[in-house]
Design a protein around this motif. Structure first.
Motif, short mmCIF file in Angstrom:
data_model
loop_
_atom_site.label_atom_id
_atom_site.label_comp_id
_atom_site.label_asym_id
_atom_site.label_seq_id
_atom_site.Cartn_x
_atom_site.Cartn_y
_atom_site.Cartn_z
N ARG A 138 -49.62 20.41 2.77
CA ARG A 138 -51.15 20.51 2.00
C ARG A 138 -51.52 22.29 2.24
O ARG A 138 -52.76 21.99 1.08
N ASN A 139 -50.72 22.97 2.02
CA ASN A 139 -51.48 24.23 1.80
C ASN A 139 -50.20 24.98 0.93
O ASN A 139 -48.71 25.32 1.38
N LEU A 140 -50.10 25.17 -0.41
CA LEU A 140 -48.79 25.81 -1.42
C LEU A 140 -49.35 26.69 -1.94
O LEU A 140 -50.49 27.71 -2.61
N ILE A 141 -48.88 27.74 -1.54
CA ILE A 141 -48.22 28.97 -1.77
C ILE A 141 -47.32 29.31 -2.59
O ILE A 141 -46.21 28.74 -2.61
N VAL A 142 -48.22 29.91 -4.07
CA VAL A 142 -47.13 29.84 -5.58
C VAL A 142 -46.17 31.19 -5.51
O VAL A 142 -47.78 32.11 -5.45
N LEU A 143 -45.61 31.57 -5.59
CA LEU A 143 -44.88 32.94 -5.80
C LEU A 143 -43.80 32.94 -7.23
O LEU A 143 -42.72 33.03 -6.90
N VAL A 171 -55.20 16.82 -3.88
CA VAL A 171 -54.11 17.86 -4.64
C VAL A 171 -54.67 18.75 -3.18
O VAL A 171 -55.62 19.03 -2.11
N PRO A 172 -52.93 19.53 -2.67
CA PRO A 172 -53.08 20.36 -2.05
C PRO A 172 -53.68 21.93 -1.79
O PRO A 172 -54.08 22.16 -3.61
N GLU A 173 -54.07 22.73 -1.32
CA GLU A 173 -55.11 24.17 -1.19
C GLU A 173 -53.62 24.81 -2.17
O GLU A 173 -52.49 24.39 -1.80
#
Length: 350
Positions: A138-143, A171-173
């Motif tokens: 639910r918490n997405l880090i895009v690199l 929608v996730p964070e």
């Protein structure tokens, strides 16, 4: 417009997770004209990549480029293709696996899942996001693995992420890391790569830092990419025990007739032997994984340019790829963007 919802959510299940989406440019599915046509159509249809009025560009793309370029590009890809697939995809998988292992060792197995999505081609960014949300992320880090941000790379990645999120009911964070060219661990990894090369192959007359080019007008219209490339060169030169006046910034991979960022890598390499430079080493700091532009264009084409112009010794320094120093940098970037419950960040630059 319909929305995709998660109807089987377990309210009494494990807490939601933070997940990592590693992205890169992408690659065709195969070194064939058919696969290249599909890939190039998607890539060159992106308005972030080609900023030409849509109707004009559609005509150019469909009547002049797509009928001819796929066959030529397929031959180039075939020259570097590996048994497991394109070098970019093979290396990206290794990067993802090593980063996953490092995060598992730090936070527990599967606590911070990692997936790979390509901006163009497969696996898509959309499919990678779905894979993560299916794991209760639910918490997405895009690199995006582009050290120097550009609208054509990092900006386009954001567009693709946002486009898919528009289709989700829940929608996730989201946190998008927009470049890391000044990150200490990135610069350290580059420095170590250059130093190891010098130890093995000797110190060159010139060290050429070749970055992917963009049209000059992108810079004039406010894209910071060129400035970030220059900053990378300056920051790396400050860390190297090597004369700064022997380090050059150049730009490669220009396409079309427009003026691109200069100096151009190929014309620079062609001119250096006449200036007494017989031994060069070339590194591509803007590429996080070796690919067509580094293996075929630099190691292949530009090597020939330099040697045919009278150069004696040409060395290509590989991308950071899945080097431990590079994976450590990715891990630190992720850790710096994790929610507070994951605890304080521990950084080592020894």
């Amino acid at each position: 417009m319909g929305f995709t919802g998660q109807t089987d959510y377990n309210h009494d299940g494990p807490r939601p997770k933070t997940g990592v989406l590693l992205t890169n440019l992408g690659t065709p599915d195969a070194p064939t004209s058919k696969a290249l046509r599909v890939y190039l159509k998607e890539f060159l249809s992106d308005p972030r990549v080609v900023e030409i009025p849509r109707l004009v560009w559609w005509l150019i793309l469909h009547f002049f480029i797509l009928p001819l370029r796929p066959a030529k590009s397929a031959k180039l890809y075939a020259s570097i293709w590996q048994k497991e697939g394109s070098p970019l995809w093979v290396i990206s998988q290794k990067q993802g696996e090593k980063l996953q292992q490092q995060l598992d060792n730090t936070y527990g197995e599967g606590e911070v899942p990692v997936t790979i999505g390509m901006r163009y081609g497969n696996p898509s960014i959309a499919s990678a996001i779905d894979q993560l949300t299916a794991q209760n992320v639910r918490n997405l880090i895009v690199l995006p693995l582009y050290p120097q941000y550009s609208g054509a790379t990092g900006g386009s990645t954001f567009d693709a992420v946002a486009h898919h999120l528009q289709s989700l009911r829940w929608v996730p964070e989201v946190k998008v890391i927009n470049g890391y060219h000044q990150h200490p661990q990135y610069l350290r990894a580059l420095r170590l790569s250059v130093e190891r090369h010098f130890e093995t192959h000797g110190v060159p007359d010139k060290l050429v830092l070749s970055y992917h080019g963009t049209p000059q007008r992108y810079l004039e219209q406010g894209d910071p990419y060129s400035c970030f490339c220059q900053q990378t060169t300056r920051l790396l030169s400050e860390q190297l025990d090597y004369p700064a006046d022997k380090i050059m910034t150049t730009f490669q991979s220009r396409f079309g007739k427009a003026t691109w960022l200069q100096p151009y890598t190929d014309t620079t390499l062609a001119s250096l032997p006449n200036e007494g430079v017989k031994h060069v080493a070339v590194i591509c700091p803007g590429f996080s994984a070796d690919c067509l532009e580094t293996l075929e264009e630099i190691e292949g084409e530009n090597r020939e340019v330099f040697i045919e112009a009278g150069g004696k010794e040409f060395h290509y320094i590989p991308c950071l790829n899945d080097n431990d120093d590079h994976i450590q940098m990715m891990s630190e970037l992720i850790e710096q963007n994790l929610p507070p419950q994951f605890g304080p960040l521990k950084i080592s630059l020894n």
